[in-house]
Design an enzyme around this catalytic site. Sequence first.
Site, PDB file in Angstrom:
ATOM      1  N   LYS A  82     -17.264  16.071 -90.023  1.00  0.00           N
ATOM      2  CA  LYS A  82     -18.176  16.041 -91.172  1.00  0.00           C
ATOM      3  C   LYS A  82     -19.021  14.770 -91.251  1.00  0.00           C
ATOM      4  O   LYS A  82     -20.149  14.807 -91.702  1.00  0.00           O
ATOM      5  CB  LYS A  82     -17.377  16.229 -92.471  1.00  0.00           C
ATOM      6  CG  LYS A  82     -16.747  17.615 -92.563  1.00  0.00           C
ATOM      7  CD  LYS A  82     -15.979  17.815 -93.862  1.00  0.00           C
ATOM      8  CE  LYS A  82     -15.148  19.100 -93.771  1.00  0.00           C
ATOM      9  NZ  LYS A  82     -14.474  19.416 -95.048  1.00  0.00           N
ATOM     10  N   ALA A 147     -12.334  14.149 -97.323  1.00  0.00           N
ATOM     11  CA  ALA A 147     -12.103  15.036 -98.466  1.00  0.00           C
ATOM     12  C   ALA A 147     -12.026  14.228 -99.754  1.00  0.00           C
ATOM     13  O   ALA A 147     -12.615  14.595-100.780  1.00  0.00           O
ATOM     14  CB  ALA A 147     -10.815  15.835 -98.259  1.00  0.00           C
TER      15      ALA A 147
END
Lengths: 295, 295
Positions: A82, A147
């Site tokens: 990511k 996250a």
Amino acid sequence: MVSRVESRPGNMPNGATRLLAIVGDPIAQVRAPAFWSAAFGARGIDLLCIPIHVPPADLLPALRGLQVMRNVDGIIVTVPHKTAACRCVDRLSARAAAIGAINMMRREADDSWSGDIFDGVGFVDGLAAAGIALDQRRVLLVGAGGAGTAIGFALAHAGVREIRVFDTDGDRAVSLRDRLSHGAGPPISCVDAPDPSDVDLAINATPLGLRPDDRLPLDVDRLTPATIVADVIMKPRQTRLLRAAAERGCRTHDGVHMMDHQAPHAADFFRFPGHDWSVETVRRLVENEQSPGGR
Amino acid sequence: MVSRVESRPGNMPNGATRLLAIVGDPIAQVRAPAFWSAAFGARGIDLLCIPIHVPPADLLPALRGLQVMRNVDGIIVTVPHKTAACRCVDRLSARAAAIGAINMMRREADDSWSGDIFDGVGFVDGLAAAGIALDQRRVLLVGAGGAGTAIGFALAHAGVREIRVFDTDGDRAVSLRDRLSHGAGPPISCVDAPDPSDVDLAINATPLGLRPDDRLPLDVDRLTPATIVADVIMKPRQTRLLRAAAERGCRTHDGVHMMDHQAPHAADFFRFPGHDWSVETVRRLVENEQSPGGR
């Protein structure tokens, strides 16, 4: 960008099928290919979500390859790509730029690419849909990685009273605190231990719990039944943390909600045809399509 | 390389699904995704054939991308990429090296890539399966491009009495003649006109016939009923050439045979699990899987 078809027997791809890729390492565990392909099949949309297994060293050529494939309309980016994927888009949303990570990339009409991240909003939407209020709540956020950062930014905009950040890497916790502390958000602090004893919501945003022998991410012996415990881990759905919390009388909230509640955002971001991409509708589409009685 | 699964409802991909890509420009017309995905689905093999649309300028990054995607086991290469794709494999079969083109690329255990081409053998096998003998036959081959070259090499090893090559680009015809003339093959000549009047088999290996207003690739007014007319065009199946030939009493042979008869070669090259990948079996698998009564 995608077209409707009269029918695609058994979701069989054909030469005109358009593609939504999900890129990760490992990839075998991801739900997106079955989930999205079932939803597209149920709607008669000739789009297929395909898994792409790419190790970190090969991310750039893999994404470059997907970008030049003209029938790839979008890319979902998952762990551990990511952050690195940010370098592969032409523009980032303000949120993605602040977080420094993306989990969705979209082809624009001019073949340029835009990136955004919906992990945090999906997490917050999932809590809201489960009736877990955030307004004026005290939150312990365990994990300041990808996250945790995405969730931290979403929580900071969700009206919470305070956020306490814990990470075994103290520098990472400080960095997240500093990045979250800009603007008119709630007070953010770093804490020395993952102590959930006086918060309303404790969130595991670490990978701990993916494997059965992982240690627990927070001190469950200090949990009281008033604290809600949420996990970002999707598989297993009931992590050791959530089982331990339930045994102590806590309400729990598993990681599948975060993904499912990204569905409407994904539909909007990728511009899937049709209107109703609510979580309830998409879940029903997927269940009907995947059941043996479905086509 | 690919694994069997208990079941894959409706051929839905999942995170563990492996991929066989077909790369071309255009791509919407290709049958391979539906054909192979149906065959894999019927066999319970968790492999999906997906279309990849790549213009020539982007072929190299697209192939590089597919090569670094660890769940891509193989790549089928179609028009117009068969020549350029040669530069993207680590080793070529002797046949592919002689022809200067590949139409299949396979990942080896060490992540290197091998290339081969089965257009010619598929074409020759298709004729044989239709009971069209090649031994001691005189052949007119119209078109010395990619398809013509592959077919020319296969014909030169199939016992024909002679091959006459025609191409509107005379240099290309001469080049193919010279390349085919090595070794102990039949006499090869270039001819000035696509005249089928005294050959046993006339083959269109040009793209003429893909569009309804294309001119005819050979002089149909000089056809006699003794000549068999074959076409490489798959869509439409009945080209203007084949219709004109049939009107003149000629036996005809369409382009679908060339593709279908590559199936056993593809199964062998890509090492698909299981044993019986004969044309008849694969066609039956595909028909059952694609019929409304199939799962």
